[in-house]
Design a protein around this motif. Sequence first.
Motif, PDB file in Angstrom:
ATOM      1  N   ASP A 100       0.882  -1.413  -0.202  1.00 16.34           N
ATOM      2  CA  ASP A 100       0.236  -0.600   0.074  1.00 16.34           C
ATOM      3  C   ASP A 100       0.576   1.472  -0.061  1.00 16.34           C
ATOM      4  OD1 ASP A 100       0.771   0.296   2.463  1.00 16.34           O
ATOM      5  OD2 ASP A 100      -0.535  -0.215   3.283  1.00 16.34           O
ATOM      6  N   THR A 101       0.246   1.948  -0.386  1.00 15.40           N
ATOM      7  CA  THR A 101       0.873   3.558  -0.602  1.00 15.40           C
ATOM      8  C   THR A 101       1.687   3.969   1.354  1.00 15.40           C
ATOM      9  OG1 THR A 101      -0.809   4.431  -1.958  1.00 15.40           O
ATOM     10  CG2 THR A 101       0.703   6.446  -0.425  1.00 15.40           C
ATOM     11  N   ARG A 102       1.422   3.360   1.996  1.00 11.69           N
ATOM     12  CA  ARG A 102       1.617   4.298   3.157  1.00 11.69           C
ATOM     13  C   ARG A 102       3.480   3.051   3.443  1.00 11.69           C
ATOM     14  NH1 ARG A 102      -1.269   2.844   8.676  1.00 11.69           N
ATOM     15  NH2 ARG A 102      -2.460   3.939   7.896  1.00 11.69           N
ATOM     16  N   ALA A 103       3.215   1.868   2.947  1.00 12.69           N
ATOM     17  CA  ALA A 103       4.650   1.068   3.062  1.00 12.69           C
ATOM     18  C   ALA A 103       5.241   1.672   2.096  1.00 12.69           C
ATOM     19  CB  ALA A 103       4.058  -0.301   2.816  1.00 12.69           C
ATOM     20  N   LEU A 104       4.957   1.937   0.584  1.00 15.34           N
ATOM     21  CA  LEU A 104       5.887   2.421  -0.382  1.00 15.34           C
ATOM     22  C   LEU A 104       6.558   3.591  -0.562  1.00 15.34           C
ATOM     23  CD1 LEU A 104       3.668   1.129  -3.992  1.00 15.34           C
ATOM     24  CD2 LEU A 104       5.908   0.311  -2.759  1.00 15.34           C
ATOM     25  N   GLY A 105       5.988   4.528   0.409  1.00 17.53           N
ATOM     26  CA  GLY A 105       6.007   6.026   1.245  1.00 17.53           C
ATOM     27  C   GLY A 105       7.969   5.657   1.554  1.00 17.53           C
ATOM     28  N   ARG A 106       8.151   4.781   2.068  1.00 12.64           N
ATOM     29  CA  ARG A 106       9.235   4.844   2.864  1.00 12.64           C
ATOM     30  C   ARG A 106      10.539   4.334   1.901  1.00 12.64           C
ATOM     31  NH1 ARG A 106       9.443  -1.168   5.770  1.00 12.64           N
ATOM     32  NH2 ARG A 106      11.757  -1.441   5.568  1.00 12.64           N
ATOM     33  N   PHE A 107       9.950   4.141   0.551  1.00  9.05           N
ATOM     34  CA  PHE A 107      11.399   4.409  -0.370  1.00  9.05           C
ATOM     35  C   PHE A 107      10.420   5.094  -1.952  1.00  9.05           C
ATOM     36  CE2 PHE A 107      10.205  -0.064   0.728  1.00  9.05           C
ATOM     37  CZ  PHE A 107      11.674  -0.458   1.360  1.00  9.05           C
ATOM     38  N   GLY A 108      11.659   5.392  -2.231  1.00  6.68           N
ATOM     39  CA  GLY A 108      11.644   6.631  -3.442  1.00  6.68           C
ATOM     40  C   GLY A 108      11.379   5.994  -5.205  1.00  6.68           C
ATOM     41  N   PRO A 313       5.365  -7.205   4.330  1.00  7.25           N
ATOM     42  CA  PRO A 313       3.968  -7.895   4.801  1.00  7.25           C
ATOM     43  C   PRO A 313       2.844  -7.109   4.054  1.00  7.25           C
ATOM     44  CG  PRO A 313       4.962  -7.444   7.224  1.00  7.25           C
ATOM     45  CD  PRO A 313       5.059  -7.408   6.575  1.00  7.25           C
ATOM     46  N   PRO A 314       2.800  -8.254   2.818  1.00 11.89           N
ATOM     47  CA  PRO A 314       1.790  -7.532   1.717  1.00 11.89           C
ATOM     48  C   PRO A 314       1.039  -6.480   2.236  1.00 11.89           C
ATOM     49  CG  PRO A 314       1.581  -9.719   0.916  1.00 11.89           C
ATOM     50  CD  PRO A 314       3.049  -9.589   2.013  1.00 11.89           C
ATOM     51  N   ALA A 315      -0.681  -6.266   1.849  1.00 15.43           N
ATOM     52  CA  ALA A 315      -1.960  -5.377   2.203  1.00 15.43           C
ATOM     53  C   ALA A 315      -2.383  -6.918   1.373  1.00 15.43           C
ATOM     54  CB  ALA A 315      -1.927  -3.960   1.877  1.00 15.43           C
ATOM     55  N   GLY A 316      -3.546  -7.026   2.433  1.00 18.19           N
ATOM     56  CA  GLY A 316      -3.939  -8.430   2.490  1.00 18.19           C
ATOM     57  C   GLY A 316      -3.434  -9.789   2.153  1.00 18.19           C
ATOM     58  N   GLY A 377      -8.189  -0.949  -2.446  1.00 13.63           N
ATOM     59  CA  GLY A 377      -7.242  -1.639  -1.675  1.00 13.63           C
ATOM     60  C   GLY A 377      -5.912  -1.264  -2.598  1.00 13.63           C
ATOM     61  N   LEU A 378      -5.472   0.201  -2.756  1.00 13.93           N
ATOM     62  CA  LEU A 378      -4.303   0.448  -3.162  1.00 13.93           C
ATOM     63  C   LEU A 378      -3.903   1.570  -1.359  1.00 13.93           C
ATOM     64  CD1 LEU A 378      -4.662   2.017  -6.547  1.00 13.93           C
ATOM     65  CD2 LEU A 378      -3.277  -0.187  -5.626  1.00 13.93           C
ATOM     66  N   ALA A 379      -4.665   2.007  -0.461  1.00  6.38           N
ATOM     67  CA  ALA A 379      -4.022   2.077   0.626  1.00  6.38           C
ATOM     68  C   ALA A 379      -4.796   1.910   1.822  1.00  6.38           C
ATOM     69  CB  ALA A 379      -4.526   3.911   0.493  1.00  6.38           C
ATOM     70  N   THR A 380      -4.414   1.363   3.078  1.00  3.45           N
ATOM     71  CA  THR A 380      -5.199   0.748   4.080  1.00  3.45           C
ATOM     72  C   THR A 380      -5.841   2.396   4.641  1.00  3.45           C
ATOM     73  OG1 THR A 380      -3.342  -0.629   4.138  1.00  3.45           O
ATOM     74  CG2 THR A 380      -4.599  -0.379   5.947  1.00  3.45           C
ATOM     75  N   PRO A 381      -6.652   2.108   5.423  1.00  5.67           N
ATOM     76  CA  PRO A 381      -7.461   3.025   5.952  1.00  5.67           C
ATOM     77  C   PRO A 381      -7.317   3.101   7.414  1.00  5.67           C
ATOM     78  CG  PRO A 381      -8.959   1.841   5.401  1.00  5.67           C
ATOM     79  CD  PRO A 381      -7.554   1.085   4.073  1.00  5.67           C
TER      80      PRO A 381
END
Length: 557
Positions: A100-108, A313-316, A377-381
């Motif tokens: 999700d976006t939060r996890a990907l935000g750790r990397f450029g 861990p992947p979302a879902g 499903g691209l971001a976790t609420p």
Amino acid sequence: MRLLAGCLRGSAVLVTLSVLGGLVYQLALISMPWLIERAVDRGVVGHDDGALLRWSLAIVLAGVAAAGAEMVLGWFATVSGTLQGNRLYLALADRISALDTRALGRFGEGDLGMRGTRDVDLVRIWLMGFGSFVTGLIGFAVMIVAIVRLDPLLAVVCLVCVPPLVWINTYWFPKRFGKANTALSAAHGSRADAVEELLSASAAVRGIGGEPELVRRHATRSAAVSEHTLRTARISANWAALSPFVPAAALAAGLGLGGLAVLRDSMTVGGIVAFAGWMSMLVMWVGVLTLRLSQLSQAVTAARRLQEVLTIPPAGAADSGRLMPRQGTLTAVRVSAEAGGRTVLAPVSLTARPGELVAVTGPMASGKTTLLRILAGLATPAGGTVHFAGTSFDDVAPDRLHARIAFVPQRPVTVSGTIADNLRLGADLTDDDLREACAVAALDGFLAGLPDGLETEVGERGSTLSGGQLQRLALARAVLRRPAVLLLDDITSAVDAATERTVLERLRAWSEGTAVVCATHREALLEAADTVVTLKEPPAAAAPTTQETEEQVAHGG
């Protein structure tokens, strides 16, 4: 190291075959000085033409065996390295797509690109050299045993060089090289981010004079890459020079002592020739082993960077294994989102049934795009739940979810190639399928006016298409997948009113069994919608609000 070991296990048969080829190569190569020794002592010194011919033929056969075995080593090593490199790249791509976006935000974006290219290549190169590394160690040991058999004094000279070689190649230089290479990899990732910013943001900031800052940032990070590259190269050069020097010095000492032994008749001429041959091989293989050890150090650094992504861990991830129906109702219950310690989407609920058009509107910064990304499903609420056909998103694997729910962003992304390439994205679709989807997206008129039609190149980042054409191309691409839910992020913002009406009419006719949710501020869409969800701007306080902020208005109700 676990990742590297897993790559070896994944190609165990191929790696084993490459090692076996390497062993034959090593034994054939190591046998040559011994064969030369026999040819010199029994043929040349002994004046025996027959012995000279027999031993010369044996040398030729050993050379042929070495050449064939090296081909086997190279073939299976290349195949195993390439296969595992491709599998590693696909695993990385799959994991990135599931985050999700939060996890990907750790990397450029640029840093992720470097992990998928440079880091994967470093692991692949190490895998390709693994067979020669293992057999090189075995050959190294066999050569020392051969020299011990030849003469005890020469064996002492040879063994004296082993401790400094072990210290140089297993501690001193690997430790320094690994540290320098880690810094170099980080610098490459940082520069890749700057390149991505320069390419994607340059046009946006050029008009306000901001482009020089992007160029300066790129230059600064490029200078850091150059500095770390030179530092790594200095360590590598010193390593490559010092490692062969130690056995070369032992060779010089051995030739001197061996020459004296020949003069004293305690060693044959062939023996000193064999010693020189084995020590020369020792110098060569120390260089090869040094290269392989440096590749191992680089591969460990690369594997560590890859695992930083692969172990998230992947979302879902808790997939229940349930199949997703082709149609169903999308339901969100009090979903909210936070970023940077503040609320960016206050709690909101909505329901989208098959065949319905739900419009999401509200002021700027009210979280319309965030809501659609959560529904996709691209971001976790941060709070609340989302269900499709009665199944929670938490119980569905991302690939199954994305097969039923399609998201079209306001700023679509194109791939290099033609309009057809961008529509198909590898799917088995006919040209008629593509044209029908383009008709739904009101792109058929534009397509008919192109000389090359579907084979028209879209240009770099879709540069040959206008903003409205890009939006309708992305809509047609989603329509082709016939999703159960279609999420549209203001996809008519760049088209005129007449085109917007055409898109709405055709979309409503197409979406009989598809729930459509569209974030918009356009009056035409709001009037055409079955349900309108109005978001309110979230409070400025960091703590999430507890008050419901959505308002659902059913037209005609």
